[in-house]
Enzyme design. Structure first.
Site, short mmCIF file in Angstrom:
data_model
loop_
_atom_site.label_atom_id
_atom_site.label_comp_id
_atom_site.label_asym_id
_atom_site.label_seq_id
_atom_site.Cartn_x
_atom_site.Cartn_y
_atom_site.Cartn_z
N LYS A 4 -3.80 -0.49 -6.99
CA LYS A 4 -4.56 -0.19 -6.19
C LYS A 4 -4.71 0.99 -6.58
O LYS A 4 -2.85 2.21 -5.68
CB LYS A 4 -4.75 -0.50 -4.81
CG LYS A 4 -5.39 -0.20 -3.63
CD LYS A 4 -5.20 -0.46 -2.14
CE LYS A 4 -5.95 0.56 -1.64
NZ LYS A 4 -5.86 0.46 -0.25
N ASP A 43 -5.92 5.04 -5.87
CA ASP A 43 -6.25 5.31 -4.87
C ASP A 43 -7.05 7.60 -5.31
O ASP A 43 -6.05 7.86 -6.02
CB ASP A 43 -5.66 6.16 -3.20
CG ASP A 43 -6.56 5.99 -1.92
OD1 ASP A 43 -8.02 6.57 -1.86
OD2 ASP A 43 -6.47 5.08 -0.95
N GLU A 102 -22.62 15.43 -2.81
CA GLU A 102 -22.23 16.30 -3.13
C GLU A 102 -22.27 16.71 -4.84
O GLU A 102 -22.27 17.40 -5.58
CB GLU A 102 -21.09 17.38 -2.81
CG GLU A 102 -19.86 17.02 -2.86
CD GLU A 102 -18.83 17.64 -1.84
OE1 GLU A 102 -17.89 17.83 -2.96
OE2 GLU A 102 -18.91 17.93 -1.33
N ARG A 106 -14.17 0.02 -4.96
CA ARG A 106 -15.32 0.06 -3.59
C ARG A 106 -16.34 0.92 -3.54
O ARG A 106 -16.32 2.20 -4.06
CB ARG A 106 -14.25 1.30 -2.27
CG ARG A 106 -12.14 0.18 -2.29
CD ARG A 106 -12.76 -0.14 -1.14
NE ARG A 106 -13.51 0.99 0.04
CZ ARG A 106 -12.63 1.66 0.84
NH1 ARG A 106 -11.21 1.75 0.45
NH2 ARG A 106 -13.37 2.37 1.68
N ASP A 121 -13.91 3.77 4.33
CA ASP A 121 -13.38 3.36 4.71
C ASP A 121 -13.68 1.67 6.37
O ASP A 121 -14.37 2.18 6.51
CB ASP A 121 -11.73 3.12 5.77
CG ASP A 121 -11.23 4.11 4.29
OD1 ASP A 121 -10.87 3.73 3.10
OD2 ASP A 121 -10.31 5.11 4.20
N ASP A 133 1.15 -1.19 -0.13
CA ASP A 133 -0.07 0.76 -0.61
C ASP A 133 1.06 1.50 -0.23
O ASP A 133 2.23 1.28 -0.75
CB ASP A 133 -1.06 -0.61 1.22
CG ASP A 133 -2.43 0.75 0.37
OD1 ASP A 133 -2.30 1.95 1.03
OD2 ASP A 133 -3.32 -0.23 0.52
N ASP A 134 0.23 2.35 0.43
CA ASP A 134 0.97 3.80 0.42
C ASP A 134 1.90 3.36 0.63
O ASP A 134 2.69 2.69 1.91
CB ASP A 134 -0.25 4.67 1.28
CG ASP A 134 0.42 6.19 0.40
OD1 ASP A 134 0.88 6.37 -0.34
OD2 ASP A 134 -0.17 7.11 1.04
N GLU A 189 -21.25 9.48 -6.89
CA GLU A 189 -21.16 9.27 -5.77
C GLU A 189 -21.39 7.18 -5.58
O GLU A 189 -21.35 6.37 -5.11
CB GLU A 189 -21.72 9.64 -4.77
CG GLU A 189 -23.56 8.90 -5.13
CD GLU A 189 -24.18 9.51 -4.07
OE1 GLU A 189 -23.80 9.59 -2.48
OE2 GLU A 189 -25.09 10.64 -4.33
#
Length: 426
Positions: A147, A149, A190, A208, A212, A70-71, A194
Site C-alpha cells: 500500500k 500512500d 486544484e 483509491r 478516507d 499499515d504505517d 484528481e
C-alpha cells in the site's frame, strides 16, 4: 432517459482500458489491515495474533488472504550508510522476514505500507527517490502486497510520478507484489490528477477513488456517490478502491454495515477488512464471510457494477453488476452487447437511502433492454431471483420485482437470472 443511459453505460467494453499487466489482482484483493484497530500501537505479537485470528475466524477460508501492516512499522530514520529503510526493532525484535515467514505459515500473504513522499503520514521515513531500493528490500522480506500512500509530497505532479516510479520498481523484482495506490491525497480540486481511475489502471492493481472513509453512514454514501459511473476502469488487474471496510467498528447499525459490504461487493472494490477480529461478533462475521455476496465481488467475468437507476427524490438506488454463470445454455458474446443479446445474469443491490423503511421496485427492463431508442413492442422479461442475505430462492417473476420494507439505510441484494423474453422483435 437518464436511467437508460446509465444502464447502457454499464456494458461499455472494459477491454478498451488497459490495466497493469503483472498477472495479479485478477479479482479484487481481499484481506485485513492493521490501521483501524491498532493505528500506530502494535508489535509483532499483535500481528501474529491477528494472523491466527484470520484463520480461526473463518476469514481466510472466505477469501481474506492478505494481512497488511499499515504505517508506523518503520524506524525513525533510514540507515545513514546504506540509505535502507529500517524496521522498529523494539516492536519487531525478530525482524520483518521472520514475521513474513509466520504469516505465510498460516496460509496468508504479507502486506506492508510506505509513502511516496519524503515522510509517511505518521512522519516516518518515506520512499521518495528510494523507490527501487525499497522495492528490493520489500521483495527480500517476501512481501506480497504494497500500500503506497502519498503524504509529505508537496509537488502535486511529483506525487503521480512517484506512483509510476514505484510501479516500475515492483515490476522488476523477482517477487509478485500487488500494488495498491492510496491516491486519496491526489483528489484535490486544484489539479488535473484528481481522478485516479483515469491514469492508475496502467500502473496500479487498485487505487483509491475518494477520501478516507469514516465509521459513519454519510461517509459510505459520499464514497458510493463518487464511485458511480467510473466502474468502467475496473477490470482484472485493476480495481477502483472504495477504501478499507468499516464493518464491525461499532458506530453504525447492522443494516448500514450490511449495505456497505453489499455495495463494495457489487462495485468490485477490494474487500479489506479493518475490524478487531478478537472481539468480532457473530453478526459481523456473518456479514464479512457471506460467501454468496463475496462471490459477486470475486466473479470471474471481472466487471464492476454501477448505479442503473436513482429515484428522482434520491430516496433509493439500484446498482447492478453483470456476472458469469457456469451453466448457461446459450453462448453470449460479452463484447457485443445489445438490446437483443443482453447479459443474462446480474447481481443487484437495491439501496434505501431514507431514514425509514421503503419499498423498491426493480424493473427488469433496466437490466436487459439497453437500446437508447426502443421500439414497441418491448420485450417482456421473465427471471428467477435469489436473495443473497436470506440465502433463499425467491421464485420466478415477470417484468418487475418489488422489495418490500427495505430497512432504513438498508439493502436487498439479489441475483437475477434471465429465463426468457417474449415479444422480442428486431
Amino acid at each position: 432517459m437518464l436511467f437508460i443511459i446509465l444502464s447502457l453505460l454499464l456494458f461499455i467494453n472494459p477491454l478498451l482500458i488497459s490495466s497493469l499487466n503483472n498477472g495479479l489482482a485478477l479479482t479484487p484483493p481481499m484481506g485485513w489491515s492493521t490501521w483501524n484497530v491498532f493505528h500506530c500501537d502494535y508489535t509483532e505479537e499483535d500481528i501474529m495474533e491477528m494472523a491466527d485470528m484470520l484463520v480461526a475466524s473463518g476469514m481466510l477460508s472466505a477469501g481474506y488472504k492478505y494481512l497488511n501492516i499499515d504505517d508506523c512499522w518503520e524506524a525513525s530514520y533510514r540507515d545513514p550508510v546504506s540509505g535502507m529503510l529500517k524496521y522498529n526493532e523494539t516492536r519487531f525484535p525478530h525482524g520483518m522476514l521472520a514475521l513474513s515467514d509466520y504469516i505465510h505459515s498460516k496460509g496468508l500473504l504479507f502486506g506492508i505500507y510506505s509513502s511516496s513522499g519524503e515522510r509517511t503520514c505518521q512522519n516516518y521515513p518515506g520512499s521518495w527517490q528510494h523507490e527501487f531500493l525499497d522495492a528490493a528490500l520489500f521483495s527480500s522480506w517476501n512481501v506480497d502486497f504494497l500500500k503506497l500512500d502519498c503524504c509529505y509530497q508537496d509537488n502535486i505532479k511529483d506525487r503521480a510520478t512517484a506512483f509510476i516510479s514505484w510501479s516500475k520498481a515492483l515490476l522488476i523484482q523477482n517477487r509478485s507484489i500487488v500494488y495498491s495506490c492510496d491516491s486519496d491525497e491526489l483528489i484535490l480540486n486544484e489539479n488535473n490528477l484528481e481522478f485516479p481511475f483515469q491514469w492508475a489502471p496502467e500502473y496500479c492493481n487498485m487505487a483509491r477513488i475518494s477520501w478516507d472513509i469514516y465509521d459513519e453512514w454519510k461517509s459510505t454514501l459520499s464514497i458510493i456517490d463518487r464511485a458511480a459511473n467510473i466502474y468502467y476502469a475496473s477490470q482484472p488487474g485493476y480495481w477502483n478502491d472504495l477504501d478499507i471496510l468499516t464493518v464491525g467498528l461499532g458506530k453504525q447499525t447492522i443494516e448500514e454495515y450490511t449495505s456497505q459490504f453489499s455495495l463494495w461487493a457489487i462495485m468490485s472494490s477490494p474487500l479489506i477488512a479493518g475490524n478487531d477480529l478478537r472481539i468480532m461478533t457473530k453478526e459481523i462475521a456473518n456479514i464479512l464471510t457471506n460467501k454468496e455476496v463475496i462471490a459477486i465481488n470475486q466473479d470471474k467475468l471481472g466487471r464492476s457494477g454501477n448505479m442503473i437507476r436513482r429515484a428522482l427524490d434520491g430516496s433509493y438506488e439500484v446498482w447492478a453488476k453483470p456476472i458469469y454463470y457456469e451453466n448457461i445454455s446459450q453462448v453470449y458474446d460479452i463484447n457485443n452487447i445489445s438490446r437483443f443479446n443482453p447479459l443474462p445474469f446480474h447481481g443487484v443491490v437495491l439501496l434505501n437511502r431514507l431514514n425509514i423503511t421503503a419499498n423498491i421496485t426493480l424493473e427488469f427492463n433496466d437490466l436487459f433492454d439497453h437500446h437508447l431508442s426502443p421500439h414497441p413492442p418491448t420485450p417482456i422479461w421473465t427471471v428467477s431471483i435469489r436473495d443473497l442475505w436470506l440465502h433463499q430462492d425467491l421464485g420466478e417473476f415477470v417484468e418487475n420485482w418489488k422489495a418490500i420494507n427495505v430497512p432504513a439505510h438498508g439493502v436487498r441484494m439479489i441475483t437475477v437470472s434471465l429465463l426468457n423474453a417474449t415479444n422480442f422483435h428486431h
